[in-house]
Design an enzyme around this catalytic site. Structure first.
Site, short mmCIF file in Angstrom:
data_model
loop_
_atom_site.label_atom_id
_atom_site.label_comp_id
_atom_site.label_asym_id
_atom_site.label_seq_id
_atom_site.Cartn_x
_atom_site.Cartn_y
_atom_site.Cartn_z
CD GLU A 1 -6.72 -0.27 1.29
OE1 GLU A 1 -5.62 -0.08 0.75
OE2 GLU A 1 -6.87 -1.02 2.28
CE LYS B 1 -3.56 -2.78 2.07
NZ LYS B 1 -4.75 -2.88 2.88
#
Ligand code: PGA
Length: 252
Positions: A100, A15
């Site tokens: 996300e 991420k």
């Protein structure tokens, strides 16, 4: 663990974490891989800034990927990166449709499918993510949701193309919560059946990863479930020791 002919894939998703100083974890991973049997693939998808230096250190057993791409090959798209650029930097996989990205960047399934096609055009394997919200789970809509999203997100495969699907329940990401083994088995079988419907025999060999709070403590149990061909690991992939403990469970 090898399910039939399918090679397990242990994939880390860093991420928006990682600086150049984090490359020391990669060096640990690369040397630890040498002490494990080579019967599962290992991948890290770092932030794009680290794809090149990570690839420089990766050696033969660590694959490097990316976390998103633009559908077009080049052009006036400020701030974006194309699959061709990521391939050029050394990425062999790209995560597309992570929850996300879907929630924070409004990436819808039709766009995710375009991204997956861009990966295939560039010679990269897309990892197409899918999962249900907690509300959808509560309403008993998990399997319908997963199938509906995947039908719109999965690409057409050419004869040399391959892809990976990652089942990541939204409520399990970063929460420490994990579905039961029975729930995971049911969803992965549903995905397997869809892959066979869409891609015929080849669908039987495409990898389906589980993602969402996979950790050293639960990896062996999750990886032993039918049609679980690996994991997509967020938090626990940031530390070499944790990622390698999961890898060790995969090759045991
Ligand atoms: P987590 O993230 O392992 O931290 O739950 C998984 C993911 O979002 O890919």
């Amino acid at each position: 663990m090898v399910t039939g002919m399918v090679r397990t894939l242990i994939a880390g998703n860093w991420k928006m974490n990682g600086l150049k100083s984090s490359l020391s974890e990669v060096e640990k991973i690369v040397s630890a891989l040498d002490s494990h049997p080579d019967n599962a693939d290992c991948l890290i998808c770092p932030p794009a800034t680290l794809v090149v230096p990570m690839q420089d250190r990766a050696g033969a057993r660590l694959n490097v990927g990316a976390q998103s791409c633009h559908p077009e090959a080049f052009g006036a798209f400020t701030g974006d990166l194309s699959a061709e650029q990521l391939k050029d930097a050394g990425a062999s996989y790209v995560i597309v449709g992570h929850s996300e990205r879907r929630s924070e960047h409004g990436e819808r399934s039709a766009y995710v499918q375009e991204q997956a096609h861009a990966c295939l055009r560039a010679g990269i394997t897309p990892i197409v993510c899918v999962g249900e919200s907690y509300a959808q789970k509560q309403r008993g809509e998990t399997k319908d949701t997963v199938v509906r999203i995947l039908r719109k997100s999965l690409p057409t495969l050419g004869s040399n193309d391959t892809l990976v699907v990652a089942y990541e329940p939204l409520w399990a990401i970063g929460t420490g919560l994990v579905p039961s083994a029975e729930e995971i088995a049911e969803v992965h079988l549903t995905i397997r059946n869809l892959l066979v419907e869409l891609y015929q025999d080849r669908g039987a060999d495409l990898r389906i990863l589980y993602g969402g709070s996979m950790k050293p403590g639960n990896a062996a149990e999750i990886l032993a479930i039918d049609n679980v061909n690996g994991g997509l690991i967020g938090g626990a992939s940031l530390k070499a020791d944790d990622l390698m403990a999961i890898y060790a469970a995969a090759v045991a």
